[in-house]
Design a protein around this motif. Structure first.
Motif, PDB file in Angstrom:
ATOM      1  N   VAL A 102       0.350  -1.387  -0.096  1.00  0.00           N
ATOM      2  CA  VAL A 102      -0.032   0.358  -0.007  1.00  0.00           C
ATOM      3  C   VAL A 102       0.726   0.662   0.094  1.00  0.00           C
TER       4      VAL A 102
ATOM      5  N   GLU B 127      -3.015  -4.638   5.462  1.00  0.00           N
ATOM      6  CA  GLU B 127      -1.614  -4.977   5.277  1.00  0.00           C
ATOM      7  C   GLU B 127      -1.566  -5.254   6.640  1.00  0.00           C
TER       8      GLU B 127
ATOM      9  N   PHE C 106      -8.763  -2.348  -7.934  1.00  0.00           N
ATOM     10  CA  PHE C 106      -8.933  -3.908  -6.404  1.00  0.00           C
ATOM     11  C   PHE C 106      -8.158  -5.106  -7.932  1.00  0.00           C
TER      12      PHE C 106
ATOM     13  N   TYR D 244     -14.762  -1.502   0.890  1.00  0.00           N
ATOM     14  CA  TYR D 244     -14.954  -0.628   1.763  1.00  0.00           C
ATOM     15  C   TYR D 244     -16.145   0.682   0.348  1.00  0.00           C
TER      16      TYR D 244
ATOM     17  N   LEU E 284      -6.302   1.188   4.430  1.00  0.00           N
ATOM     18  CA  LEU E 284      -5.604  -0.325   3.497  1.00  0.00           C
ATOM     19  C   LEU E 284      -4.410  -0.539   4.487  1.00  0.00           C
TER      20      LEU E 284
END
Length: 265
Positions: free
Chosen positions: A122, A186, A156, A167, A182
């Motif tokens: 990310v 992660e 995505f 989301y 995000l």
């Protein structure tokens, strides 16, 4: 020796720069313009590069010194006769303003092909997003928060469709809010993966018996065996003694009978 001295002097001046000097090629012109404006305003000299300003000669001199110190040496030589900051500012703009027309198409191309699924982390995606949008904004292209949110959610990976829908239902208003979620997701996934790799499923060790309990049980067992052993020996000794006494008594009776028989006529 003179070349070494001049190099040291140039390095000393470079260390004093508030930001990177304008390169002769003009590749950093857009960022240089922004930095120059900010620092001139911070020093109270922002009006010196505005048309029809009422800056004093002293303020113009300070602004001129500042601008010349933050441009390439070759540019200083070319504009050595210019002594007004506004004149130098416009001259550099006319010379390098075409960088906007060069940078904008490249930034638009990168924006078009920017996809969240193409990045390993990310943080890498977030860095690319800010770099591209900053270039576009410098060139006058407006990129809104909604544009950044839609670009991220719509790129995505296909395997994360359900996650994307979750989301979207969160209705984020700012791109930074989405990135924070995000990043947290992660980190949690990395932690779960590390835990799984440290000990795969089904490989839990068997429970161990308490060592203290083992020692107590072992001590008790040895004591019992020892007692039984000692008791057994004593019992055996008693049995042997009784047998021996019985045998002696039998022998005594046998002798008495023999003596008695000898006395019979």
């Amino acid at each position: 020796m003179s070349q070494i001295s001049s190099l040291k002097f140039w390095m000393a001046n470079l260390a004093k720069l508030e930001f990177a000097a304008l390169d002769f090629s003009g590749d950093n012109y857009l960022s240089w313009v922004l930095d120059a404006k900010i620092h001139l305003r911070a020093n109270g000299l922002g009006q010196t590069i505005v048309d029809e300003n009422d800056a004093s000669p002293k303020e113009n001199a300070k602004a001129m010194i500042f601008l010349r110190r933050h441009i390439h040496e070759a540019l200083k030589s070319e504009y050595v006769v210019v002594d007004e900051p506004l004149v130098l500012w416009k001259a550099l703009g006319e010379r390098y303003d075409h960088q906007r027309m060069v940078t904008l198409p490249r930034a638009r191309y990168e924006w078009t092909h920017l996809r969240f699924q193409d990045f390993k982390s990310v943080s890498e995606y977030n860095s690319a997003m800010h770099r591209i949008t900053s270039l576009m904004r410098l060139c006058g292209e407006n990129i809104s928060e909604e544009d950044m949110l839609e670009k991220t959610l719509s790129t995505f990976h296909a395997s994360n469709v359900l996650l994307q829908q979750q989301y979207r239902r969160s209705c984020f208003k700012k791109y930074s809010e989405l990135v924070s979620c995000l990043l947290l997701a992660e980190q949690n996934n990395e932690l779960l993966l590390k835990n799984h790799q440290s000990r795969p499923t089904g490989s839990a060790p068997l429970p161990k018996i308490n060592t203290a309990s083992q020692e107590v049980n072992a001590t008790s067992s040895r004591g019992s065996i020892h007692k039984r052993g000692r008791g057994g020996k004593r019992g055996l000794a008693r049995k042997q003694k009784r047998s021996w006494c019985s045998f002696r008594g039998f022998r005594s009776k046998e002798r008495s009978i023999h003596e008695w028989q000898k006395c019979i006529p």
